[in-house]
Design an enzyme around this catalytic site. Structure first.
Site, PDB file in Angstrom:
ATOM      1  N   LYS A   8       3.956   0.562   8.406  1.00 57.40           N
ATOM      2  CA  LYS A   8       3.766   1.819   7.690  1.00 57.40           C
ATOM      3  C   LYS A   8       5.001   2.684   7.944  1.00 57.40           C
ATOM      4  O   LYS A   8       5.272   3.088   9.076  1.00 57.40           O
ATOM      5  CB  LYS A   8       2.498   2.524   8.169  1.00 57.40           C
ATOM      6  CG  LYS A   8       2.099   3.716   7.300  1.00 57.40           C
ATOM      7  CD  LYS A   8       1.001   4.543   7.940  1.00 57.40           C
ATOM      8  CE  LYS A   8      -0.325   3.844   7.968  1.00 57.40           C
ATOM      9  NZ  LYS A   8      -1.417   4.755   8.422  1.00 57.40           N
ATOM     10  N   GLY A  44       0.822  -1.196   0.000  1.00 54.63           N
ATOM     11  CA  GLY A  44       0.000   0.000   0.000  1.00 54.63           C
ATOM     12  C   GLY A  44       0.854   1.243   0.000  1.00 54.63           C
ATOM     13  O   GLY A  44       2.003   1.229   0.443  1.00 54.63           O
ATOM     14  N   VAL A  45       0.313   2.309  -0.548  1.00 50.08           N
ATOM     15  CA  VAL A  45       0.992   3.601  -0.573  1.00 50.08           C
ATOM     16  C   VAL A  45      -0.028   4.659  -0.191  1.00 50.08           C
ATOM     17  O   VAL A  45      -1.144   4.668  -0.720  1.00 50.08           O
ATOM     18  CB  VAL A  45       1.585   3.922  -1.955  1.00 50.08           C
ATOM     19  CG1 VAL A  45       2.292   5.270  -1.918  1.00 50.08           C
ATOM     20  CG2 VAL A  45       2.536   2.832  -2.400  1.00 50.08           C
ATOM     21  N   GLY A  53      -0.636   8.777   2.080  1.00 50.78           N
ATOM     22  CA  GLY A  53      -0.098  10.091   2.383  1.00 50.78           C
ATOM     23  C   GLY A  53       1.059  10.035   3.358  1.00 50.78           C
ATOM     24  O   GLY A  53       1.964  10.863   3.318  1.00 50.78           O
ATOM     25  N   ASP A  80     -11.480  10.757   8.470  1.00 47.92           N
ATOM     26  CA  ASP A  80     -11.062  10.259   7.159  1.00 47.92           C
ATOM     27  C   ASP A  80     -11.685   8.882   6.896  1.00 47.92           C
ATOM     28  O   ASP A  80     -10.997   7.926   6.540  1.00 47.92           O
ATOM     29  CB  ASP A  80      -9.540  10.178   7.077  1.00 47.92           C
ATOM     30  CG  ASP A  80      -9.047  10.099   5.626  1.00 47.92           C
ATOM     31  OD1 ASP A  80      -9.817  10.479   4.723  1.00 47.92           O
ATOM     32  OD2 ASP A  80      -7.901   9.667   5.412  1.00 47.92           O
TER      33      ASP A  80
END
Length: 813
Positions: free
Chosen positions: A505, A484-485, A487, A601
């Site tokens: 992360k 995953g990528v 912010g 979010d």
């Protein structure tokens, strides 16, 4: 009675004052946990008390390092006047570790004193060399005569137990269907009432309702006001509006207790919905035995809003391995009531002393994984010049202990005599942690120096103490392991402690997010534990690297199972269950913790799925503490993801929990329509899913945009309820949107309709037996929804593609 000094009450000189070496983030006030008295030999406190009153004794323990003494070496007994054994061979360290709590409160009720004194004797265990006793705070509270009535012995025909002759220990006290109630809101008796959802057995959690702030509880007398606070009686958990479904399950709570003791179970009930006899009649079961047949709250209380309670006792033997106490409710059919339903408002469970005056049970046994993790910490977190480990209970610099003593307070209820102010009794910043959930982490310093910080007691970080070990687990952040990528940076799949799968992360130095988001994620997740929130295992800040380590989610994000993939489409029922899980997690954030937490979010890439398809809300880097009682909103700069962003928040920069509700409404339409929240390639009027879905609902063309895989597999009434719920979430003004509790209730109801449909039963018409007046009252109540807390479970590597938030849209934050 004024507050006495600890020195004046202590009858032995074999004690020394000490200061705690480290303040856990869950401790919001230094009183009483940051000071303690250490006892190296038998020592006794003597408190002058009224000889005619029972007294609550509350002992506060915070196991950490005191004067270089390791709390893991502390084993001791505590006995009270009359030869009552409160604790035996007690280890606060082991107990806190097993329960995943930073500090402990033990509450006992003792009979009146014969000589006008209540004594408490602390004796270090002789079975362990170098053992010592300690206590951080002692409360002695004169209590009213509210637990002295005889209680029915479950399983006998006419036998009762005279509870008032026993000493007893409070094991559980829960506000059923309601929120955490701090001691300051408890009828002047300083009791703490916790959320009941961690103890609900199975998926059938019923529904919750509230009578509203304007409702008035009608107590029959002044003493009845002390039985339980208003907030307990104004909220309740019932089984739901569908009688046929209710007849097919029990509303059940399960509590782990000590074997070979008799327990008193007190049920608190108050009808706020029905007002006539034989409208709601149910059976009560305790440990699979009938405690009460044909319970009718109105029949007992005579009127609506009049509270009552019922006491039952049962003996729990050690025939089974894990000793559990079960409480269950089921609609009674023999009386042919108007509604097949049951209700409960509050629940207390007390352990009664045995014939030897003993109340002490064994120390709980941490799971094998927890013990292995602790061994790994002891080995891996040795101090070195290049790094520093911050662990709950670990040494982070000793504080001078001159003149420091534990907090001791004597009080009387209802203002009898002179009373000193109560010590700070603010609860921790979150609900208690249950099951296999982990303890909170130490607060991130983000000092800029070399430091590695991890959550104490976690199952997967046992073998990690530095960035080097994280690099080893991710093969030096090999690109092939990127899953995953976002912010914050890239997310890597990794292996730690030999076989434990994790998601790491890693911050990107050029990222839009940085130190603030790193701190926020740690501070939020270290204080929160819930089945439907992703678990933070640990974090690392060393050599310019910032890494967050999480449980690995085998099935990745919700979004990747909805569209733009080659995976088999999820069934409608499965999607409903995932939405309900995410709603439970968000509802817990809004109401389960001491302060409202706004996620800010909410989107389908921030809803993860474990190996059992359990939904977990993730990514708390943008989360904010919500408004206080005196505020309607939080004024803050706008952050979030376009397509999910609350337009009212965007316009006014005023954040409320209803901003999360709006975002979740977009998620609901995304789940139903299997398309992104924003799709710039579509015609202008269709770019925003929220706008397009609302437009189709108004035009009556909504069926055209539903995922084709779902058509003809959905109950029409279920679809209607789901779409109505999503539509209300997207109301322009926050005040018009439902709470997450209401959203959760509606989704659970929609799931019941879908299950009836799949079982071949029509959901239209007759299955909803309650009249519209009662249904509307229930639906309009303050539903708090259900949530079952617990630690996350280890994931299998059934899907190596995808995990973690921010996979698709790293912008708009």
């Amino acid at each position: 009675m004024g507050e006495p000094s600890a020195k004046g009450l202590l009858t032995s000189s074999n004690s020394q004052p000490a200061a705690a070496s480290f303040q856990d983030p869950s401790i919001t006030s230094p009183v009483p946990y940051m000071t303690a008295n250490i006892f190296t030999s038998e020592s006794t406190y003597k408190f002058p008390v009224s000889g005619s009153d029972r007294h609550w004794v509350r002992l506060h323990f915070y196991p950490t390092t005191y004067n270089t003494l390791n709390s893991s070496n502390s084993f001791f007994d505590v006995t009270a006047s009359g030869g009552i054994t409160l604790l035996r061979n007690f280890s606060a360290y082991i107990t806190a570790q097993a329960l995943s709590q930073a500090y402990l409160i033990k509450e006992f009720s003792l009979n009146p004193s014969d000589d006008g004194f209540l004594s408490l004797t602390f004796t270090p265990s002789k079975n362990y060399q170098g053992s010592y006793a300690f206590v951080n705070g002692i409360e002695i509270v004169s209590m009213p005569n509210i637990y002295s009535q005889s209680a029915i012995l479950v399983g006998s025909t006419d036998q009762t137990v005279d509870v008032g002759t026993f000493a007893f220990q409070t094991m559980f006290r829960v506000n059923v269907g309601g929120q955490y109630i701090p001691p300051t809101n408890d009828s002047g008796l300083s009791r703490t009432w916790y959320d009941d959802t961690p103890y609900i057995f199975g998926a059938s959690i019923g529904v919750t309702s509230g009578a509203g702030d304007k409702a008035r509880i009608e107590y029959p007398n002044d003493e009845a006001k002390l039985i339980a606070p208003d907030d307990v009686y104004k909220t309740a958990r019932t089984m739901g509006p569908d009688s046929q479904i209710n007849l097919n399950y029990n509303l059940t709570w399960v509590f782990q207790v000590d074997a070979n003791f008799t327990y008193m179970v007190r049920l608190h009930m108050c009808e706020t919905q029905v007002s006539k006899v034989n409208q709601r009649v149910f059976d009560i079961f305790v440990n699979n035995q009938t405690a009460q047949a044909a319970a009718d709250v109105i029949g007992w209380a005579s009127n609506k809003f009049v509270p009552i309670y019922k006491d039952y006792t049962t003996f729990v033997s050690d025939e089974a391995g894990d000793v559990m106490l079960w409480v269950a409710l089921h609609p009674n059919q023999e009386m042919k009531p108007e509604f097949y339903d049951s209700i409960l408002n509050g629940l207390e469970i007390f352990k009664l002393s045995n014939s030897d005056g003993n109340l002490a049970g064994p120390n709980p046994v941490p799971s094998q994984l927890m013990q292995e993790a602790e061994a790994g910490f002891n080995k891996g977190f040795q101090e070195s010049p290049s790094k520093k480990a911050y662990i709950i209970g670990g040494a982070a610099g000793l504080v001078a202990s001159t003149g420091i003593s534990p907090t001791i307070v004597l009080r009387r209820y209802r203002g009898k005599g002179r009373c000193s102010p109560a010590p700070s009794t603010r609860g921790s910043g979150w609900l208690p942690l249950y099951g296999s959930s982990q303890t909170s982490a130490s607060k991130s310093t983000v000092s800029g120096g070399a430091a590695a910080c991890f959550i104490h007691g976690c199952i997967a970080s046992a073998g990690i103490s530095s960035i080097a070990e994280i690099k080893q687990g991710t093969k030096n952040f090999e690109e092939s392991l990127v899953i995953g990528v976002g912010g914050f940076g890239k997310v890597y799949k990794g292996i730690v402690d030999g076989s434990t799968k994790v998601a790491v992360k890693r911050s990107n130095p050029s990222s839009e997010q940085g130190v603030h988001e790193f701190q926020t994620e740690i501070e939020m997740l270290s204080k929160l534990r819930h089945k439907h929130l992703v678990s933070l295992i640990g974090y690392c800040e060393e050599d310019g690297e910032m890494c967050l380590v999480y449980d690995y989610m085998a099935y990745g994000t919700l979004r990747e199972h909805l569209y733009n993939n080659k995976k088999a489409p999820m069934s409608w029922k499965q999607r409903l269950e995932i939405c309900i899980g995410a709603a439970r997690g968000l509802h817990y954030l809004h109401t389960g913790a001491k302060y409202t937490i706004i996620h800010r979010d909410v989107k389908t890439t921030n809803i993860l799925l474990d190996e059992k398809w359990v939904a977990k809300v993730s990514d708390f880097g943008l989360s904010k503490t919500g408004p206080t009682m005196n505020q309607s909103h939080v004024s803050t700069v706008v952050k979030g993801s376009f397509g999910y962003l609350d337009p009212e928040y965007f316009r006014r920069q005023q954040l409320t929990d209803k901003s999360d509700v709006y975002s979740f409404g977009v998620v609901l339409f995304e789940v139903l329509c299997a398309r992104p929240a924003l799709n710039p390639s579509l015609p202008k009027e269709q770019v925003s899913l929220a706008d397009w879905a609302l437009n189709c609902l108004r035009k009556g063309t909504f069926s055209d945009i539903i995922d084709p895989h779902l058509k003809r597999r959905m109950d029409p009434e279920c679809l209607k309820k789901f779409a109505e719920t999503a539509e209300k979430c997207l109301s322009d003004h926050g005040v018009d949107r439902p709470s997450m509790g209401d959203v959760l209730w509606n989704l659970e109801f929609a799931l019941q309709l879908q299950e009836s449909f799949e079982d071949g039963k029509s959901s239209k018409g007759g299955s909803i037996d309650m009249p519209e007046s009662v249904r509307s009252e229930i639906i309009s109540g303050e539903h708090n929804g259900g949530a079952s807390t617990g630690g996350s479970e280890a994931s299998n590597d059934t899907n190596s593609n995808g995990i973690f938030s921010q996979l698709i849209s790293p912008k708009g934050r």
